[in-house]
Design a protein around this motif. Structure first.
Motif, PDB file in Angstrom:
ATOM      1  N   GLY A  87     -51.637  58.089  86.569  1.00  0.00           N
ATOM      2  CA  GLY A  87     -51.174  56.973  87.380  1.00  0.00           C
ATOM      3  C   GLY A  87     -51.015  55.703  86.571  1.00  0.00           C
ATOM      4  N   TYR A  88     -51.994  55.391  85.742  1.00  0.00           N
ATOM      5  CA  TYR A  88     -51.901  54.199  84.892  1.00  0.00           C
ATOM      6  C   TYR A  88     -50.759  54.338  83.882  1.00  0.00           C
ATOM      7  N   ALA A  89     -50.556  55.552  83.331  1.00  0.00           N
ATOM      8  CA  ALA A  89     -49.456  55.767  82.386  1.00  0.00           C
ATOM      9  C   ALA A  89     -48.118  55.487  83.047  1.00  0.00           C
ATOM     10  N   LEU A  90     -47.977  55.915  84.295  1.00  0.00           N
ATOM     11  CA  LEU A  90     -46.748  55.645  85.041  1.00  0.00           C
ATOM     12  C   LEU A  90     -46.503  54.150  85.184  1.00  0.00           C
ATOM     13  N   PHE A  91     -47.530  53.417  85.576  1.00  0.00           N
ATOM     14  CA  PHE A  91     -47.384  51.973  85.791  1.00  0.00           C
ATOM     15  C   PHE A  91     -47.055  51.252  84.485  1.00  0.00           C
ATOM     16  N   VAL A  92     -47.699  51.646  83.394  1.00  0.00           N
ATOM     17  CA  VAL A  92     -47.436  51.008  82.102  1.00  0.00           C
ATOM     18  C   VAL A  92     -46.008  51.294  81.638  1.00  0.00           C
ATOM     19  N   LEU A  93     -45.593  52.547  81.748  1.00  0.00           N
ATOM     20  CA  LEU A  93     -44.254  52.914  81.305  1.00  0.00           C
ATOM     21  C   LEU A  93     -43.175  52.220  82.127  1.00  0.00           C
ATOM     22  N   ALA A  94     -43.360  52.192  83.450  1.00  0.00           N
ATOM     23  CA  ALA A  94     -42.332  51.634  84.333  1.00  0.00           C
ATOM     24  C   ALA A  94     -42.380  50.115  84.392  1.00  0.00           C
ATOM     25  N   GLN A  95     -43.579  49.545  84.541  1.00  0.00           N
ATOM     26  CA  GLN A  95     -43.697  48.110  84.748  1.00  0.00           C
ATOM     27  C   GLN A  95     -43.710  47.333  83.439  1.00  0.00           C
ATOM     28  N   THR A  96     -44.376  47.831  82.423  1.00  0.00           N
ATOM     29  CA  THR A  96     -44.504  47.095  81.156  1.00  0.00           C
ATOM     30  C   THR A  96     -43.346  47.370  80.209  1.00  0.00           C
ATOM     31  N   TYR A  97     -42.916  48.636  80.125  1.00  0.00           N
ATOM     32  CA  TYR A  97     -41.889  48.998  79.160  1.00  0.00           C
ATOM     33  C   TYR A  97     -40.516  49.236  79.780  1.00  0.00           C
ATOM     34  N   GLY A  98     -40.400  49.088  81.088  1.00  0.00           N
ATOM     35  CA  GLY A  98     -39.089  49.130  81.738  1.00  0.00           C
ATOM     36  C   GLY A  98     -38.447  50.494  81.842  1.00  0.00           C
ATOM     37  N   ILE A  99     -39.209  51.563  81.710  1.00  0.00           N
ATOM     38  CA  ILE A  99     -38.659  52.907  81.860  1.00  0.00           C
ATOM     39  C   ILE A  99     -38.459  53.214  83.343  1.00  0.00           C
ATOM     40  N   ASN A 100     -37.390  53.928  83.648  1.00  0.00           N
ATOM     41  CA  ASN A 100     -37.128  54.314  85.036  1.00  0.00           C
ATOM     42  C   ASN A 100     -38.384  54.944  85.635  1.00  0.00           C
ATOM     43  N   PRO A 101     -38.864  54.423  86.763  1.00  0.00           N
ATOM     44  CA  PRO A 101     -40.153  54.916  87.293  1.00  0.00           C
ATOM     45  C   PRO A 101     -40.143  56.396  87.641  1.00  0.00           C
ATOM     46  N   PHE A 102     -38.993  56.917  88.083  1.00  0.00           N
ATOM     47  CA  PHE A 102     -38.940  58.329  88.443  1.00  0.00           C
ATOM     48  C   PHE A 102     -38.955  59.212  87.190  1.00  0.00           C
ATOM     49  N   MET A 103     -38.364  58.722  86.112  1.00  0.00           N
ATOM     50  CA  MET A 103     -38.468  59.423  84.837  1.00  0.00           C
ATOM     51  C   MET A 103     -39.871  59.269  84.259  1.00  0.00           C
ATOM     52  N   ALA A 104     -40.497  58.128  84.514  1.00  0.00           N
ATOM     53  CA  ALA A 104     -41.842  57.875  83.995  1.00  0.00           C
ATOM     54  C   ALA A 104     -42.873  58.824  84.608  1.00  0.00           C
ATOM     55  N   VAL A 105     -42.589  59.347  85.799  1.00  0.00           N
ATOM     56  CA  VAL A 105     -43.510  60.317  86.408  1.00  0.00           C
ATOM     57  C   VAL A 105     -43.707  61.510  85.483  1.00  0.00           C
ATOM     58  N   PHE A 106     -42.620  62.002  84.921  1.00  0.00           N
ATOM     59  CA  PHE A 106     -42.699  63.175  84.053  1.00  0.00           C
ATOM     60  C   PHE A 106     -43.263  62.814  82.678  1.00  0.00           C
ATOM     61  N   LEU A 107     -42.904  61.646  82.165  1.00  0.00           N
ATOM     62  CA  LEU A 107     -43.440  61.222  80.877  1.00  0.00           C
ATOM     63  C   LEU A 107     -44.941  60.984  80.954  1.00  0.00           C
ATOM     64  N   SER A 108     -45.409  60.530  82.103  1.00  0.00           N
ATOM     65  CA  SER A 108     -46.839  60.243  82.250  1.00  0.00           C
ATOM     66  C   SER A 108     -47.694  61.502  82.160  1.00  0.00           C
ATOM     67  N   LEU A 109     -47.094  62.672  82.343  1.00  0.00           N
ATOM     68  CA  LEU A 109     -47.857  63.911  82.290  1.00  0.00           C
ATOM     69  C   LEU A 109     -48.326  64.229  80.875  1.00  0.00           C
ATOM     70  N   LEU A 110     -47.712  63.587  79.881  1.00  0.00           N
ATOM     71  CA  LEU A 110     -48.171  63.787  78.508  1.00  0.00           C
ATOM     72  C   LEU A 110     -49.588  63.262  78.310  1.00  0.00           C
ATOM     73  N   VAL A 111     -49.941  62.240  79.074  1.00  0.00           N
ATOM     74  CA  VAL A 111     -51.267  61.627  78.914  1.00  0.00           C
ATOM     75  C   VAL A 111     -52.382  62.588  79.319  1.00  0.00           C
ATOM     76  N   PRO A 112     -52.375  63.158  80.536  1.00  0.00           N
ATOM     77  CA  PRO A 112     -53.451  64.113  80.853  1.00  0.00           C
ATOM     78  C   PRO A 112     -53.418  65.353  79.973  1.00  0.00           C
ATOM     79  N   ALA A 113     -52.221  65.783  79.543  1.00  0.00           N
ATOM     80  CA  ALA A 113     -52.141  66.956  78.674  1.00  0.00           C
ATOM     81  C   ALA A 113     -52.823  66.691  77.339  1.00  0.00           C
ATOM     82  N   VAL A 114     -52.597  65.486  76.791  1.00  0.00           N
ATOM     83  CA  VAL A 114     -53.210  65.138  75.504  1.00  0.00           C
ATOM     84  C   VAL A 114     -54.700  64.890  75.667  1.00  0.00           C
ATOM     85  N   LEU A 115     -55.100  64.204  76.721  1.00  0.00           N
ATOM     86  CA  LEU A 115     -56.513  63.889  76.928  1.00  0.00           C
ATOM     87  C   LEU A 115     -57.343  65.139  77.207  1.00  0.00           C
ATOM     88  N   ALA A 116     -56.740  66.131  77.844  1.00  0.00           N
ATOM     89  CA  ALA A 116     -57.498  67.327  78.217  1.00  0.00           C
ATOM     90  C   ALA A 116     -57.972  68.104  76.999  1.00  0.00           C
TER      91      ALA A 116
END
Length: 341
Positions: A87-116
């Motif tokens: 959730g935080y990755a989505l907000f950072v990507l969309a709100q801070t870096y201006g990435i399309n929020p709907f595309m950011a949903v899929f990009l944000s999945l890299l964070v839990p995959a890497v952290l796991a």
């Protein structure tokens, strides 16, 4: 008397049944439900769409926990860590870096995959309650980091203001499609996995990890893969849920209440079954809508229900129903049919 060559021995034809009539009916209803879900903006109100979205998140997270605990034997009470991180990755990507929020949903999945990956390497030597406590501790570490990290506005949280650039109808369409995709990935993916050869290994590992390992199942590798897959599934649910909320804070992102919810759902519905997740999710969703206003008393009742099921009906509602009616909605067993009948 000469021996009969092996090639000339007539072997009986073997038929293996993997689908049932109840399974076909359930699959048809599931496809119709997914189509109705995707078409919600054209027949449902915004309030209904938000309620259905929450229900879909319950189903997705509960199924990921069910896959983790019901098959891999890893009881985690910290899966909300991946929901908050995504959730935080989505907000950072969309709100801070201006990435399309709907595309950011899929990009944000890299964070839990890497952290796991490092989380599992840190926790995999623990067993039973120690593993569960370890996952909860790491989730709390994530909350503390988010509370003090300037990138995510520390404890003040973040708002997804970029969503105002899209009309209400566009947001409803996106949310409906994302919910549909989330159920296909989590429920459909789990069903496909359990029907594959990896599903056989998972079931063997669930029943007896030592015996499964003696038959060639790489228990350690399989548990690692299931843990990462569960993290990504929870991250997907978290990204979609907090996008709908339009705001995220450390307290809401890493709320341990999610763990309480999924444990109730899986225990009541029936651990180790997709059908149990659906039943438990509907029960919790309806109970929360009808009795949530009673606060602490309501949670005490839910806790007592979970305790009674754990003591007297460990297989849950679906387990009790399966003992009386052999009509699985998502059949994963392989049944050998008698060729002479």
């Amino acid at each position: 008397m000469s021996a009969v060559p092996y090639a000339e021995i007539a072997l009986p034809e073997v038929t293996v049944q993997r689908q049932t009539r109840s399974g076909r009916i359930a699959m048809t209803l599931a496809v119709l439900a997914l189509l109705a879900l995707a078409a919600m903006p054209w027949w449902a109100s915004t309030g209904t769409i938000r309620s259905v979205l929450i229900l879909c998140c319950y189903i997705a997270v509960a199924q990921m926990w069910n896959l983790l605990a019901g098959y891999a034997g890893l009881v985690s009470v910290g899966q909300h860590a991946f929901m908050g991180a995504s959730g935080y990755a989505l907000f950072v990507l969309a709100q801070t870096y201006g990435i399309n929020p709907f595309m950011a949903v899929f990009l944000s999945l890299l964070v839990p995959a890497v952290l796991a990956v490092p989380m599992y390497l840190l926790l995999h030597r623990l067993d039973g309650p120690y593993f569960a406590i370890g996952t909860w501790v790491l989730a709390e570490v994530f909350r503390l980091i988010a509370s003090n990290l300037p990138l995510v506005n520390s404890g003040a949280g973040m708002s997804l203001r970029v969503m105002k650039d899209y009309s209400l109808f566009e947001r409803n369409v996106a949310m409906s499609l994302l919910c549909t995709m989330m159920l296909i990935v989590t429920l459909g993916g789990s069903y496909w996995l359990l029907r594959s050869r990896f599903g056989l290994a998972l079931i063997a590992m669930r029943d007896n990890p030592i015996a499964a390992a003696s038959q060639g199942v790489n228990v350690a590798k399989l548990r690692f893969l299931v843990y990462v897959a569960s993290a990504v599934g929870c991250g997907l649910a978290g990204a979609i849920y907090f996008m709908a909320q339009l705001r995220i804070t450390p307290g809401s992102a890493f709320d341990p209440m999610w763990t309480n919810i999924v444990i109730f759902i899986v225990m009541i519905g029936g651990i180790g079954s997709i059908e149990g997740v659906l039943i438990g999710s509907l029960i919790y969703f309806i109970a929360d809508r009808w009795f949530g206003e009673y606060g602490a008393t309501y949670f005490v009742v839910l806790g007592l229900m979970t305790l009674l099921v754990a003591l007297y009906a460990r297989s849950g509602i679906w387990g009790l129903a399966s003992k009386r009616w052999d009509a699985p909605w998502f059949p994963i067993r392989r049944k050998l049919l008698d060729p002479n009948r």
